[in-house]
Design a protein around this motif. Sequence first.
Motif, short mmCIF file in Angstrom:
data_model
loop_
_atom_site.label_atom_id
_atom_site.label_comp_id
_atom_site.label_asym_id
_atom_site.label_seq_id
_atom_site.Cartn_x
_atom_site.Cartn_y
_atom_site.Cartn_z
N ALA A 161 0.83 -1.21 0.00
CA ALA A 161 0.00 0.00 0.00
C ALA A 161 0.87 1.26 0.00
N LEU A 162 1.94 1.25 0.76
CA LEU A 162 2.85 2.40 0.77
C LEU A 162 3.50 2.61 -0.59
N TRP A 163 3.87 1.53 -1.24
CA TRP A 163 4.49 1.66 -2.57
C TRP A 163 3.49 2.24 -3.57
N VAL A 164 2.26 1.74 -3.55
CA VAL A 164 1.25 2.28 -4.46
C VAL A 164 0.99 3.75 -4.17
N ALA A 165 0.95 4.12 -2.90
CA ALA A 165 0.70 5.52 -2.54
C ALA A 165 1.84 6.42 -3.01
N GLU A 166 3.07 5.99 -2.85
CA GLU A 166 4.20 6.82 -3.30
C GLU A 166 4.21 6.99 -4.81
N GLU A 167 3.91 5.93 -5.53
CA GLU A 167 3.89 6.04 -6.99
C GLU A 167 2.71 6.88 -7.45
N ALA A 168 1.56 6.75 -6.79
CA ALA A 168 0.38 7.52 -7.21
C ALA A 168 0.51 8.98 -6.82
N ALA A 169 1.21 9.27 -5.73
CA ALA A 169 1.32 10.66 -5.27
C ALA A 169 2.10 11.54 -6.23
N ARG A 170 2.93 10.95 -7.07
CA ARG A 170 3.70 11.75 -8.02
C ARG A 170 2.99 11.94 -9.35
N MET A 171 1.78 11.40 -9.47
CA MET A 171 1.02 11.50 -10.73
C MET A 171 0.14 12.73 -10.72
N THR A 172 0.24 13.54 -11.76
CA THR A 172 -0.61 14.72 -11.89
C THR A 172 -1.95 14.39 -12.53
N ALA A 173 -2.15 13.14 -12.94
CA ALA A 173 -3.43 12.75 -13.52
C ALA A 173 -4.47 12.45 -12.46
N LEU A 174 -4.10 12.50 -11.19
CA LEU A 174 -5.02 12.27 -10.08
C LEU A 174 -5.26 13.57 -9.35
N ALA A 175 -6.48 13.77 -8.89
CA ALA A 175 -6.79 14.97 -8.12
C ALA A 175 -6.22 14.88 -6.71
N ALA A 176 -6.19 13.68 -6.13
CA ALA A 176 -5.65 13.49 -4.78
C ALA A 176 -5.47 12.00 -4.56
#
Length: 343
Positions: A161-176
């Motif tokens: 879960a931490l790995w997915v969160a770190e990878e997703a947090a750097r994506m500008t295609a997500l609002a949050a």
Amino acid sequence: MAISAVARETVFALRRQIAKIEGTLPERLQASAPATLDADAGAGPGGDLTIVRRGLAAALPDAFLPIGVERLDAALGGGLPKAALTEIHGLETRDAGAVAGFALSLVSLMLNQAQGLPILWIGTSEIFHEAGFPYARGLHATFGIEPGQLLFSEAPRLIDALWVAEEAARMTALAAVILEIRGNPQRLDLTATRRLHARAQGAGRPVVLMRQAAGPEPTAAPVRLIAASAPAVPRETVAGPLAGSIGRPAFTISIGKSRTALPGQFTLEWNPDERGFEERRDKERRAENPVPVVSLSGGRKDPAAAAGEILAFPAVGSPISPTAGNQPPPGQRATHLGPRRAS
């Protein structure tokens, strides 16, 4: 002179890096106001001047997501930071619904400024089995969130879960990005939260860390809110409160940590029609709608006797005096004078 300039630029770069790690965002200043600079000011990229202050740092007005409650936004210094890690705590397991509901309310506010971008909700199998998933029809009716705007990622382990969160947090295609975790796991330490905070700052997107049944501990998040459920009040009608009805969802929000270090506790109601928060003043409501706590007794003519009367009882072990006032009626015997049962 050249060595001095290089050393000066190195010091300024280190200060900016420390400010990012500590969560104090640097403020870009106009070049036309050099007199406002102090010893901590320096030249940024492209000739822009930046200033880094220890502790509080001034930020741009659009750097925060206002919650919509004037007193709470003022206590938080403008609202929740958009490009940062924010914690929402539930102290007990029974607060999981309130924490999720408050997070979904914030998601609704974020989507208004996200221009159609989705939000990713990450959690472990343990937390989803314990607290469940949000109800799709309720998302649209209560928060105005379309089912396609909220994505879920279920990870088998916390490290995943931490790995997915770190990878997703750097994506500008997500609002949050929302990461839901139960308790105080050892793997979610200060280093892990610093990584999430740095990813959020780099992408300019908020990362919300939901912690169910967790206690406060040192993290890199500049804001920590503690959420719990608050009793709902009856629905308001033209004729007054509707007896027996259940009003809007209500939350008790406490500030556990903020940029301003100002404590506070607020009772917020979520308006599903307006898609916004409203502060509820319980004391004012009780003054406007006084309700007796205990109803008056019925079926008797006289009220209860006033307190303060003294009754005389014989001392323990002393015989009852043979006065007329102490004699029991014929055919009755004092209970304490009767023989005890052997069984």
